[in-house]
Design an enzyme around this catalytic site. Sequence first.
Site, PDB file in Angstrom:
ATOM      1  N   CYS A  59     -31.943  39.977  17.780  1.00 26.18           N
ATOM      2  CA  CYS A  59     -30.581  40.174  18.269  1.00 26.18           C
ATOM      3  C   CYS A  59     -30.497  41.494  19.051  1.00 26.18           C
ATOM      4  CB  CYS A  59     -29.518  40.218  17.192  1.00 26.18           C
ATOM      5  SG  CYS A  59     -29.434  38.728  16.203  1.00 26.18           S
ATOM      6  N   ARG A  83     -35.012  40.154  22.577  1.00 27.37           N
ATOM      7  CA  ARG A  83     -34.757  40.355  21.144  1.00 27.37           C
ATOM      8  C   ARG A  83     -34.194  39.109  20.465  1.00 27.37           C
ATOM      9  NH1 ARG A  83     -34.747  45.649  19.783  1.00 27.37           N
ATOM     10  NH2 ARG A  83     -33.637  45.148  17.868  1.00 27.37           N
ATOM     11  N   TRP A 116     -30.596  35.957  17.817  1.00 30.95           N
ATOM     12  CA  TRP A 116     -31.716  35.240  17.204  1.00 30.95           C
ATOM     13  C   TRP A 116     -31.202  34.821  15.845  1.00 30.95           C
ATOM     14  CZ3 TRP A 116     -34.854  35.763  12.831  1.00 30.95           C
ATOM     15  CH2 TRP A 116     -36.047  35.035  12.853  1.00 30.95           C
ATOM     16  N   ASN A 146     -26.593  42.996  14.473  1.00 36.91           N
ATOM     17  CA  ASN A 146     -28.022  42.713  14.495  1.00 36.91           C
ATOM     18  C   ASN A 146     -28.534  43.003  13.086  1.00 36.91           C
ATOM     19  OD1 ASN A 146     -30.807  42.764  14.857  1.00 36.91           O
ATOM     20  ND2 ASN A 146     -30.793  44.809  15.776  1.00 36.91           N
ATOM     21  N   GLY A 147     -29.110  41.995  12.423  1.00 38.96           N
ATOM     22  CA  GLY A 147     -29.621  42.225  11.074  1.00 38.96           C
ATOM     23  C   GLY A 147     -29.052  41.206  10.098  1.00 38.96           C
ATOM     24  N   GLU A 164     -56.216  36.772  17.040  1.00 39.97           N
ATOM     25  CA  GLU A 164     -55.251  37.167  18.062  1.00 39.97           C
ATOM     26  C   GLU A 164     -55.201  36.131  19.192  1.00 39.97           C
ATOM     27  OE1 GLU A 164     -52.839  38.913  18.211  1.00 39.97           O
ATOM     28  OE2 GLU A 164     -52.428  39.250  20.322  1.00 39.97           O
ATOM     29  N   LYS A 172     -51.862  34.034  20.191  1.00 42.69           N
ATOM     30  CA  LYS A 172     -51.317  34.068  21.554  1.00 42.69           C
ATOM     31  C   LYS A 172     -51.082  32.653  22.060  1.00 42.69           C
ATOM     32  CE  LYS A 172     -50.293  37.016  21.743  1.00 42.69           C
ATOM     33  NZ  LYS A 172     -50.009  38.270  21.115  1.00 42.69           N
ATOM     34  N   GLU A 208     -48.208  30.687  19.981  1.00 38.48           N
ATOM     35  CA  GLU A 208     -46.818  31.136  20.070  1.00 38.48           C
ATOM     36  C   GLU A 208     -46.186  30.847  21.423  1.00 38.48           C
ATOM     37  OE1 GLU A 208     -46.082  35.378  19.665  1.00 38.48           O
ATOM     38  OE2 GLU A 208     -47.977  35.848  20.617  1.00 38.48           O
ATOM     39  N   HIS A 222     -67.286  25.839   5.115  1.00 40.27           N
ATOM     40  CA  HIS A 222     -66.773  25.765   3.747  1.00 40.27           C
ATOM     41  C   HIS A 222     -65.500  24.925   3.655  1.00 40.27           C
ATOM     42  CE1 HIS A 222     -69.846  28.485   2.335  1.00 40.27           C
ATOM     43  NE2 HIS A 222     -69.577  29.271   3.357  1.00 40.27           N
ATOM     44  N   LYS A 226     -38.603  39.384  19.933  1.00 38.87           N
ATOM     45  CA  LYS A 226     -39.572  40.469  20.106  1.00 38.87           C
ATOM     46  C   LYS A 226     -39.597  41.421  18.915  1.00 38.87           C
ATOM     47  CE  LYS A 226     -42.468  42.884  22.574  1.00 38.87           C
ATOM     48  NZ  LYS A 226     -43.831  42.328  22.603  1.00 38.87           N
TER      49      LYS A 226
END
Length: 609
Positions: free
Chosen positions: A2, A27, A74, A100-101, A482, A486, A489, A505, A604
Amino acid sequence: MCGIVGYIGDGNATEIIIDGLKKLEYRGYDSSGIAVYEDHKILVEKVKGRIANLEEKIKDKKFTSHVGIGHTRWATHGAPSDVNSHPHSNMDNSIAVVHNGIIENYIELKEWLIKNHNIVFRSETDTEVIAHLISVFYEDDLTDAVYKAVEKMRGAYAIGVVSANEPDKIVAVRRDAPLIAGLGDGCNFIASDIPALLKHVRKIYLIENNETVVLTKNDVKIYNADREEVKRDVFNVTWDADAAEKEGYDHFMLKEIHEQPKGISETLNRRLDEDGMIKLDGIKLSKNDLEKFNKVYIVACGTAYHAGLVGKFIIEKLAKIPVEVDVASEFRYRDPFVDENTLFIAISQSGETLDTLAALREAKSKGARILSVVNVVGSSVARESDDVFYTWAGPEIAVASTKAYTTQLVCMYLIALYMAKTKEIIEKELYDKYIEELKEIPEKLNTILNKEQDIYEMAKDLYKREQVFFIGRGPDAGVSYEGSLKLKEISYINSFAIAAGELKHGTIALIEQGTLVIALATQDKLFEKMLSNIQEVKARGAYVIGLAKENNKDIETQSDRVIYIPQCMDEVSPLLSVVPLQILAYYISKLRGCDIDKPKNLAKSVTVE
Ligand code: F6R
């Protein structure tokens, strides 16, 4: 997670706020809205979807207001929808709030408001509780009502509030979620992050936890939790506004991939003197300190956690000290062995990730020394650490992290080398060799970036795959994680990373005819072992893309396609090998028509637990 923006001045508040929100869309971007004071009322306009939808909705409204707040969301509580979008208002619509939160006790507060004040709720959000609480406490002073409301709220949040009864001010509060105030000439701002304000101001106040900020057109006052005014030094933003623009690239992600040589050079230059000695400039890590530490804990999330995996490898190798790496969301819930002999390294691009911040606080409470690796100056993680090792990546806007990761890796190498050198356990020749290798990385990266077209051609053959495995050994295993993150996502391909030796295994059961396997084989010492692992998957029908150093041509005998990186020491290869994987993920995602800079369900800066 947010973004909030507020403006008060003589300009057109709606235009300024919407412009600021666009800079914060990274965000959160599932809905957006504004509340402006217009015709003696607070008018709220909000809509599900991107800010472009909001612009479309209000384009004929001709707002002329000089004060207002805005939000890009968000979703946490309540699905993205027009009604759940912020701002939220009280019953008579005289007060509007952006947030935000998370308000952790919102159910309890909601029940209290319904029972004692007959409040009728319109949305499913926790935020709406705030608007009603402020309204219930409002007598004739908005700041006082906000203080009283905040006393009842638990959680981590930043809020911005406007009221039709006091249109000459904006009140904002910070508790564990980022908030800044921008200081203009005859106008002032609040925002979640600097890029939202760069077009208008360079001078900002970094608001601290539990502080309330009251903005009028000509003044910004900050108060602590006891309502005492506090003085704050002005923070001057030095980076230029272009750094947060796309500059001709189709996406921020591609621009940021290309900025890696510069980010790496900057990060190195800030820490190396002319003789290649590492300067700590203010960081207090004496020989005594280093000898006292019996353990290093690296804690981070997502991509930053992956940088920590490489960090473990290099710190253990050079500094000869046991290193544990943990995801921040797990760390604090499992009684980790941390005490005053622990060096705790928090890695975070944003410096605002709540999981990382909470882990840092847990470690601090147990007496650990906190060293953070952070990209955003003045962020919460930076402020709460004993020492900060900044990455000089510049602002990272794309949700998928690229240049933050490679600059975080540089910091890991520098920290490991510094520790080894200070403890006098590394030969001068070896130390010099590492520094030389690190200095050569930017140039070598340019040669990889020049092969972008080849990787694009490869992506054309691969973008329809629905399952991908990344495998590697040693540091290559860390980079595999990584590379896989990438890809998944931004392209939504089901991708999975595993240490190559671990495949047999269990996971090898998933390899079948045509399964795409990206095999990282950049470690000379492990090269033959990797060739065997590649053979194992080939024998089960996999289509293999090998990634190796350019002298290791044997990779061609085992792979269907090969990506080469320039020759380098095994230990520093992660700085190079991740880049073709970033480019491949970028083009696969582009060919699949995905929204690369704003992937679905993500944001983000993750400021909720
Ligand atoms: C993935 C990505 C995330 C972040 C993670 C931590 O591309 O960007 O996995 O790395 O959310 O964020 P910071 O580094 O800001 O703490």
